[in-house]
Scaffold this motif. Structure first.
Motif, PDB file in Angstrom:
ATOM      1  N   LYS A  36      43.981 -29.269 -23.426  1.00 38.94           N
ATOM      2  CA  LYS A  36      44.244 -30.641 -22.986  1.00 38.94           C
ATOM      3  C   LYS A  36      45.742 -30.857 -22.852  1.00 38.94           C
ATOM      4  CE  LYS A  36      40.147 -32.578 -23.009  1.00 38.94           C
ATOM      5  NZ  LYS A  36      39.592 -33.290 -21.891  1.00 38.94           N
ATOM      6  N   THR A  40      46.762 -36.620 -22.970  1.00 35.64           N
ATOM      7  CA  THR A  40      45.362 -36.921 -22.710  1.00 35.64           C
ATOM      8  C   THR A  40      44.681 -37.509 -23.943  1.00 35.64           C
ATOM      9  OG1 THR A  40      45.301 -35.042 -21.196  1.00 35.64           O
ATOM     10  CG2 THR A  40      43.193 -35.924 -21.896  1.00 35.64           C
ATOM     11  N   SER A  41      43.806 -38.474 -23.711  1.00 31.09           N
ATOM     12  CA  SER A  41      43.002 -39.037 -24.809  1.00 31.09           C
ATOM     13  C   SER A  41      41.767 -38.174 -25.018  1.00 31.09           C
ATOM     14  CB  SER A  41      42.553 -40.451 -24.462  1.00 31.09           C
ATOM     15  OG  SER A  41      43.655 -41.293 -24.329  1.00 31.09           O
ATOM     16  N   VAL A  42      41.364 -38.054 -26.280  1.00 28.51           N
ATOM     17  CA  VAL A  42      40.158 -37.301 -26.614  1.00 28.51           C
ATOM     18  C   VAL A  42      39.398 -38.039 -27.704  1.00 28.51           C
ATOM     19  CG1 VAL A  42      41.117 -35.047 -25.998  1.00 28.51           C
ATOM     20  CG2 VAL A  42      41.348 -35.882 -28.338  1.00 28.51           C
ATOM     21  N   THR A  43      38.169 -37.639 -27.911  1.00 29.32           N
ATOM     22  CA  THR A  43      37.380 -38.189 -29.002  1.00 29.32           C
ATOM     23  C   THR A  43      38.013 -37.780 -30.328  1.00 29.32           C
ATOM     24  OG1 THR A  43      35.184 -38.276 -29.971  1.00 29.32           O
ATOM     25  CG2 THR A  43      35.819 -36.200 -28.990  1.00 29.32           C
ATOM     26  N   GLU A  44      37.904 -38.613 -31.323  1.00 31.79           N
ATOM     27  CA  GLU A  44      38.528 -38.309 -32.608  1.00 31.79           C
ATOM     28  C   GLU A  44      37.532 -37.930 -33.684  1.00 31.79           C
ATOM     29  OE1 GLU A  44      41.746 -40.681 -33.887  1.00 31.79           O
ATOM     30  OE2 GLU A  44      42.399 -41.104 -31.855  1.00 31.79           O
ATOM     31  N   TRP A  52      41.082 -28.433 -30.293  1.00 32.39           N
ATOM     32  CA  TRP A  52      41.862 -28.966 -29.178  1.00 32.39           C
ATOM     33  C   TRP A  52      43.121 -28.115 -29.052  1.00 32.39           C
ATOM     34  CZ3 TRP A  52      38.940 -31.889 -26.470  1.00 32.39           C
ATOM     35  CH2 TRP A  52      38.102 -32.831 -27.030  1.00 32.39           C
ATOM     36  N   TRP A  54      46.549 -28.400 -27.415  1.00 30.49           N
ATOM     37  CA  TRP A  54      47.455 -29.342 -26.755  1.00 30.49           C
ATOM     38  C   TRP A  54      48.569 -28.575 -26.063  1.00 30.49           C
ATOM     39  CZ3 TRP A  54      45.444 -33.845 -26.217  1.00 30.49           C
ATOM     40  CH2 TRP A  54      44.530 -34.313 -27.163  1.00 30.49           C
TER      41      TRP A  54
END
Length: 68
Positions: A36, A40-44, A52, A54
């Protein structure tokens, strides 16, 4: 309290996201490594089958990848 799946991979910071993904999934086929862009926003939610990865705009890993 310790994480149920504590695994971090500091040696992957600075390498390409694709190389990091391949190495993580080779070491543990039960983990899905997801690249990602840093903004970017992702589920936490916490998931021991996910990492993830990054990356910056040059596709280099910017943060220590961690399972969860």
């Amino acid at each position: 309290m310790a994480s149920p799946c504590p695994r971090s991979l500091p040696e992957l910071v600075g390498v390409s996201g694709e190389i990091a993904t391949a190495q993580i999934e080779k070491e543990n086929p039960n983990v899905n490594a997801i690249v990602k862009l840093k903004v970017t926003s992702v589920t936490e939610d916490f998931n021991c089958n996910r990492v993830w990865i990054w990356v910056d705009t040059h596709r280099a890993v910017t943060n220590v990848p961690r399972v969860g």
